[in-house]
Structures are given as C-alpha cells and as structure tokens.
Design a protein around this motif. Sequence first.
Motif, PDB file in Angstrom:
ATOM      1  N   ARG A 176     -56.250  -5.722  -3.606  1.00 50.20           N
ATOM      2  CA  ARG A 176     -57.185  -5.258  -2.578  1.00 50.20           C
ATOM      3  C   ARG A 176     -56.971  -3.776  -2.293  1.00 50.20           C
ATOM      4  N   GLY A 214     -59.654  -0.778  -2.871  1.00 50.72           N
ATOM      5  CA  GLY A 214     -60.033   0.100  -1.765  1.00 50.72           C
ATOM      6  C   GLY A 214     -59.900   1.566  -2.131  1.00 50.72           C
ATOM      7  N   LEU A 217     -63.196   2.434  -0.027  1.00 48.86           N
ATOM      8  CA  LEU A 217     -63.408   1.529   1.099  1.00 48.86           C
ATOM      9  C   LEU A 217     -62.115   1.334   1.877  1.00 48.86           C
ATOM     10  N   SER A 218     -62.260   1.068   3.171  1.00 53.31           N
ATOM     11  CA  SER A 218     -61.086   0.774   4.002  1.00 53.31           C
ATOM     12  C   SER A 218     -60.520  -0.588   3.616  1.00 53.31           C
ATOM     13  N   LYS A 219     -59.263  -0.846   4.027  1.00 59.69           N
ATOM     14  CA  LYS A 219     -58.648  -2.137   3.707  1.00 59.69           C
ATOM     15  C   LYS A 219     -59.432  -3.312   4.281  1.00 59.69           C
ATOM     16  N   ALA A 232     -62.564  -3.714   2.149  1.00 62.42           N
ATOM     17  CA  ALA A 232     -62.234  -4.247   0.832  1.00 62.42           C
ATOM     18  C   ALA A 232     -61.888  -5.724   0.917  1.00 62.42           C
TER      19      ALA A 232
END
Length: 403
Positions: free
Chosen positions: A34, A38, A43-45, A48
Amino acid sequence: MAGTAGTPGTPRVLRAMNDRAALDLLLEHGPLSRTRIGKLTGLSKPTASQLLARLEAAGLVLATGTAEGRPGPNAQLYEVNPAAAYAAGLDVTPGRILAAVADITGRTVGRFELPTPGRRPAQPVAQQVTDALDGAVKAAGLARSDVHRLVIGTPGAFDPGTGRLRYASHLPGWHSPALLDELAAALPMPVEYENDVNLVALAEQRLGAARGHEDFVLLWNQEGLGAALVLGGRLHRGFTGGAGEVGFLPVPGTPLVRQVRKANSGGYQELAGSQAVPQLARELGMNDIPSGPYAEAAAALLARAAAEDTVLGRLLLQTYATRLATGLASLVSVLDPELVVLSGASLTSGGEVLRALVQAELEELAAARPRLVVGEVVEHPVLRGALERALTVTRDEVFDTSR
C-alpha cells in the motif's frame, strides 16, 4: 443519471483514474505494498488503502504475501488478480492454427495447435477456429465462456467494406463472404481480426525492439514477405487493409509480375522472399542446401552463412542484403521512418551480420537513413501480438471502475 460513467472531474471518475493507475503499476512492477502504491501514484495512505479495498472487493486485486527484510511489521503486498479476465489469440497459417489463452496479467495459461493441411479444409473454417480455441481453453482449465475477447491474426486483411479476406489467396477456406457472420454466430465473445504482420509490429512495439518508437516499419519475411507501418504510434492499415503488402511491390531486378492477386506474388516477393534464398544458394554453388519448407531452408542457410563466415556464405548474405535493401529503399523514401525492424525467421536468422549488410546497402540506395534493428520477439510473434491486442482491450473494459 444512475448507471452512467460520470463526467470528467467528478469524484467517481477521479477514483476510476486512480484505480487504473494503480492496476497499471501492479501489472508493470508486480506485487506492491500500500505504501509503495501511494508513493508511485501520489495518493495518501488512507486513499491508497481505500483504493486497494475497492479493487479487492471488485475482484481485481489479491492480497499476496508480505514484504520481508524491513524493520517493523511486514507490509501486505497486492497483485492484479490473474483470474479477473482472460483473452485469447489465434495465429492462422495455411498449415495450422495456433491458439493461446492469457490471463489478465499477460501470462499464457493455455496453448493448442490445430493442423490444417491441404488445399481444401477438411472442416469449415468456423469449426477449425472453435476447435483451436477450445483446445487452448481446455489446456488452461477454462471454459469458452471465460474468454473475454479473441483476436485472430491472418495473412492479408479483411476488407472493411465487403468483409472478405484480401491479399491471401493461399489461405484455403477463408474467403467466403459469409465467414465473419459464421464466426460471430459460433463464438460467444467479441472477435477482432488483424493482419499477421501488423500483430508482429504490435508485439515489437509493446515488448521488443520498437518499444518507445512512434514511427517505424517492420519488415517480415517468413512464409511470405510483408511489412507493417506504424505512424504516430498507430498502425496504418490503408483503405482496404492492404497497407504493408510489400510482397506485391514492383522492384528492379525481377520481371514485372502481372495479375498479382491471382499469382499471390509480386516483384519484391520474387526477389527477396524466403523462397529466393535456397534458389540463390544453388546459383552460387553452395552445397548441403536443406530440404523441406522453403522458409525453414532459408532460415537455416542464412544462419549457417552468418555463423561460418565462408566466402560463399558472405556472398549469399551480401547478395540477399542487396535484394532486401532494394525494396526497403522504396518504403523508407516515402515514409522516412525512425526505425526499421527486421523480423521473421528469414531475417532474424542472419542476425547482426545480415542486419549490418542491409543497413549499409540501404544507406546507399535511399536518402532517408533509418536505424535498422533485429526483432526481439522471436517465439510465435504473431500469436504474441494477438494476445497483446486482446489484452489491451480487455484491460480497458475490465479495469474501468467508473461504470
């Protein structure tokens, strides 16, 4: 309205774009965590995590093992679900139909070869196609209905106006005006038809020597001599699908071939086709000329000449290189491509030795000077191109989460 794909910029469409970006990264890089997804997508955690949960619920990704060797808890890895969809390809020649099925990741999971000898097919073509496909499907442990899309590669091309196969009179049984309707009735999945050499070019563009190139010519020489033209990143097929049928090209060094459709040959084919190599070897006084199919004999002769470096071998390669460059000069003078890919057993068997000779001859015969390279997709390149085409469309449909 419910059921629509949404409009650009809406959260639904943006989520679908992120989903597709993540799926493409998983296809390219294999299992990813993940955190890694990300970072690669920006993308942010939490986003994601939501993305992966969404794709896992849709059956598009699977959790598979953990990343080891780092401090702290091992990170969960994700991969594209191979069983999300399957695609199939067929490579059709007068002597056989080679079929294969690939999962959505591109891994071939089933293959089957159906012999089709003789000038008159023992079975209707639609039956041959379904038998070949079913053989590959069975080898994959699947059912015919599991195949999302099928791409069939043949010599010549189906005329978009009439639906009839043109430029391939040597392919028995494939010229009925009702054939495409018969195949549509026999097969449960969408079917696409493409020229075999065009599919080789697609395979080289995706996987081989033409990666990263938008303008190139692929010259193919095996059972027949042909070319594929890629302009601006797209295949150029011509008005009737016959662009690239260079075997019919009149060239210096051979008498004019008239009524070429009836003869299924032309000047360039007579000058530089595979059948010309054993004949040239005899004229030069070479011994131990292989028997059997002329394409196999040509490949064996050229490979031996390149490896042994004898006087007669060098003369065979030089003379053949001049013949190849004679037709290529016309192509590159009109198209001015960035690259020319030499493919098919009668060209790749000569390796770097033949390539360098053709390059040198072409630089004297044409004002344009493209770089020549030997094709890299050598194992069933028509079939590989058919699978790549079928997978591209299948992924576009299956990976679209906006619907």
